[in-house]
Design an enzyme around this catalytic site. Structure first.
Site, PDB file in Angstrom:
ATOM      1  N   LYS A  40       0.643  -1.903  -0.204  1.00  0.00           N
ATOM      2  CA  LYS A  40       0.241   0.064  -0.587  1.00  0.00           C
ATOM      3  C   LYS A  40       0.974   1.301   0.170  1.00  0.00           C
ATOM      4  O   LYS A  40       1.991   1.409   0.726  1.00  0.00           O
ATOM      5  CB  LYS A  40      -0.882   0.214   1.176  1.00  0.00           C
ATOM      6  CG  LYS A  40      -0.145  -0.180   2.274  1.00  0.00           C
ATOM      7  CD  LYS A  40      -1.273  -0.340   3.814  1.00  0.00           C
ATOM      8  CE  LYS A  40       0.286  -0.516   5.016  1.00  0.00           C
ATOM      9  NZ  LYS A  40      -1.327  -1.620   6.314  1.00  0.00           N
ATOM     10  N   TYR A 263      16.888  29.895   7.858  1.00  0.00           N
ATOM     11  CA  TYR A 263      15.263  30.194   8.164  1.00  0.00           C
ATOM     12  C   TYR A 263      15.394  30.481   9.303  1.00  0.00           C
ATOM     13  O   TYR A 263      16.056  30.027  10.685  1.00  0.00           O
ATOM     14  CB  TYR A 263      14.045  29.884   7.802  1.00  0.00           C
ATOM     15  CG  TYR A 263      13.203  30.486   6.680  1.00  0.00           C
ATOM     16  CD1 TYR A 263      12.763  31.124   5.666  1.00  0.00           C
ATOM     17  CD2 TYR A 263      14.041  28.550   4.539  1.00  0.00           C
ATOM     18  CE1 TYR A 263      12.966  30.846   4.082  1.00  0.00           C
ATOM     19  CE2 TYR A 263      13.331  28.745   4.059  1.00  0.00           C
ATOM     20  CZ  TYR A 263      13.379  30.089   3.231  1.00  0.00           C
ATOM     21  OH  TYR A 263      13.145  30.357   1.904  1.00  0.00           O
TER      22      TYR A 263
HETATM   23  C1  LIG Z   1      -0.436  -1.924   6.627  1.00  0.00           C
HETATM   24  C2  LIG Z   1      -0.996  -3.151   7.124  1.00  0.00           C
HETATM   25  C3  LIG Z   1       0.045  -4.260   7.787  1.00  0.00           C
HETATM   26  C4  LIG Z   1       1.313  -4.407   7.663  1.00  0.00           C
HETATM   27  O1  LIG Z   1       1.577  -3.958   8.700  1.00  0.00           O
HETATM   28  P1  LIG Z   1       3.700  -3.268   8.619  1.00  0.00           P
HETATM   29  O2  LIG Z   1       3.478  -2.974  10.511  1.00  0.00           O
HETATM   30  O3  LIG Z   1       4.219  -2.758   8.286  1.00  0.00           O
HETATM   31  O4  LIG Z   1       4.084  -5.102   8.731  1.00  0.00           O
HETATM   32  C5  LIG Z   1      -0.827  -5.921   8.137  1.00  0.00           C
HETATM   33  N1  LIG Z   1      -2.309  -5.582   7.475  1.00  0.00           N
HETATM   34  C6  LIG Z   1      -2.630  -4.725   7.341  1.00  0.00           C
HETATM   35  C7  LIG Z   1      -4.289  -4.627   7.569  1.00  0.00           C
HETATM   36  C8  LIG Z   1      -2.487  -2.990   6.661  1.00  0.00           C
HETATM   37  O5  LIG Z   1      -3.195  -1.709   6.666  1.00  0.00           O
END
Ligand SMILES: *Cc1c(COP(=O)(O)O)cnc(C)c1O
Length: 372
Positions: A40, A263
């Site tokens: 994702k 800045y």
């Molecule tokens: C993002 C996510 C994961 C992965 O989690 P990590 O902590 O990055 O390993 C697994 N399951 C779901 C439903 C997620 O949204």
């Protein structure tokens, strides 16, 4: 204009390290558990296309994303494996998910009813029932599952494929004891609902869960951050370094005592100093919070960031470093010689988590994949 992507600032990603980290997960949960890497948010900012290519030789079972758009983008890249959309899908995106052969996550009764309608028209996606065991943001309450199961069975009757049931852990990387409590709730829900029937896929574990409690791996695990080189918490193995962030020195100057930089003029040379301006800033995703706190590596030495970080550049104090020239490469995350700035170290210094650092790296930084 030069087409070398390394002219200014860039992200290096190592595909071998990515596969090594996936192998660590596989070694933890065993060979029979399906591996569903989470890709994702453009694979945690690394670039989904590069990550999918890099992981392909390791043969993941499928991929996980958060949105239908992300799933369709993977299909457009030619990914034929199962793709799970593991966040609630807005009702108007369900049909597109079905047409794209994606599997969606169901968290509410209205969506299950919508799924049944689509199924009768032959355009429903397969679905997993999300069970909320403490995360509180999505899914059906674990101890009140009956209406959801009835609606899921109705959608199934109408022709939608009910493929799995899952939950998500809230503190697997911080408080591993909570994994047991969530697992117990998940089991209670599955037993009460018949969710285990018909060979449905049962899954619960993220990176930290897969490394800490592989006994709960069930049918599939969904690792994310560990694959990309982020720590899964105390007591878990160190991931191999996957990501480096580097940038060129574009300006050098001698600073007399009292000379200000950046800045707000928040830093002034304490003595005669020498400064290097590095071509990366918060507009590239380098956290502004690292101003006067963080460091960079140059010629294998650690040098402090001085003054506030600008949108496009960052200044480091290189006093005592000889022979730095314009065009030299500074490392903001990664290894240079014996020195290393870790992703988690940067996140901690910036008051955030590795996930936010990675997903915050902007498109201005080309992603360069190192083979092998
Ligand atoms: C993002 C996510 C994961 C992965 O989690 P990590 O902590 O990055 O390993 C697994 N399951 C779901 C439903 C997620 O949204």
């Amino acid at each position: 204009m030069s087409t070398d992507p390394r002219t200014r600032a860039w992200v290096e990603a190592r595909s071998k390290a990515l596969r090594h980290n996936l192998d660590r997960i596989r070694a933890s949960v065993g060979p029979d558990v399906k591996l569903v890497p989470m890709v994702k948010a453009d694979a945690y900012g690394l670039g989904a296309a590069g990550v999918v290519d890099a992981l392909e030789p390791a043969g993941p079972w499928g991929f996980g994303v958060a949105t239908v758009r992300e799933g369709l983008d993977l299909r457009a890249l030619g990914v034929a494996r199962p793709i799970w959309v593991l966040s609630p899908t807005p009702p108007d995106a369900l049909e597109a998910a079905g047409m794209g052969g994606l599997t969606v996550s169901m968290s509410d009764l209205g969506s299950l009813e919508r799924l049944a309608v689509l199924a009768r028209a032959g355009s429903a996606p397969a679905f997993h029932l999300e069970i909320d065991t403490g995360m509180g943001r999505a899914g059906f309450d674990w101890d009140r599952l009956e209406p959801a199961v009835r609606a899921a069975l109705a959608a199934e009757q109408a022709g939608a494929r009910w493929e799995g049931c899952y939950t998500h852990l809230h503190s697997a990387d911080e408080e591993p004891e909570t994994i047991h409590e969530q697992w117990k709730r998940f089991q209670a829900a599955l037993n009460a609902s018949g969710g285990r029937e018909h060979g449905r896929l049962i899954h619960a574990l993220n990176s930290a869960g897969a490394l800490r409690c592989p006994q709960y791996a069930a049918d599939a695990v969904r690792p994310g951050i560990f694959l990309y080189g982020g720590s899964a918490g105390a007591g878990t193995p160190e991931p191999e370094e996957v990501v480096s962030v580097r940038a060129r020195v574009v300006h050098l100057r001698d600073a007399d005592p009292g000379t200000s930089v950046g800045y707000g003029a928040t830093y002034r040379a304490r003595s005669a100093e020498r400064w290097a301006t590095v071509a990366i800033g918060y507009g590239d995703g380098l956290p502004r919070a690292l101003g006067n706190r963080g460091s960079a590596l140059l010629h294998g030495r650690r040098v402090p960031i001085v003054g506030r970080i600008s949108m496009d550049v960052t200044v480091v104090d290189i006093t005592g470093l000889s022979a730095v020239e314009i065009g030299d490469v500074a490392t903001l995350i990664g290894t240079d010689g014996e020195e290393r700035i870790t992703l988690d170290g940067v996140a901690e210094l910036a008051g955030t988590i590795s996930y936010e650092i990675l997903t915050g790296l902007t498109p201005r930084l080309p992603r360069i994949w190192q083979p092998g």
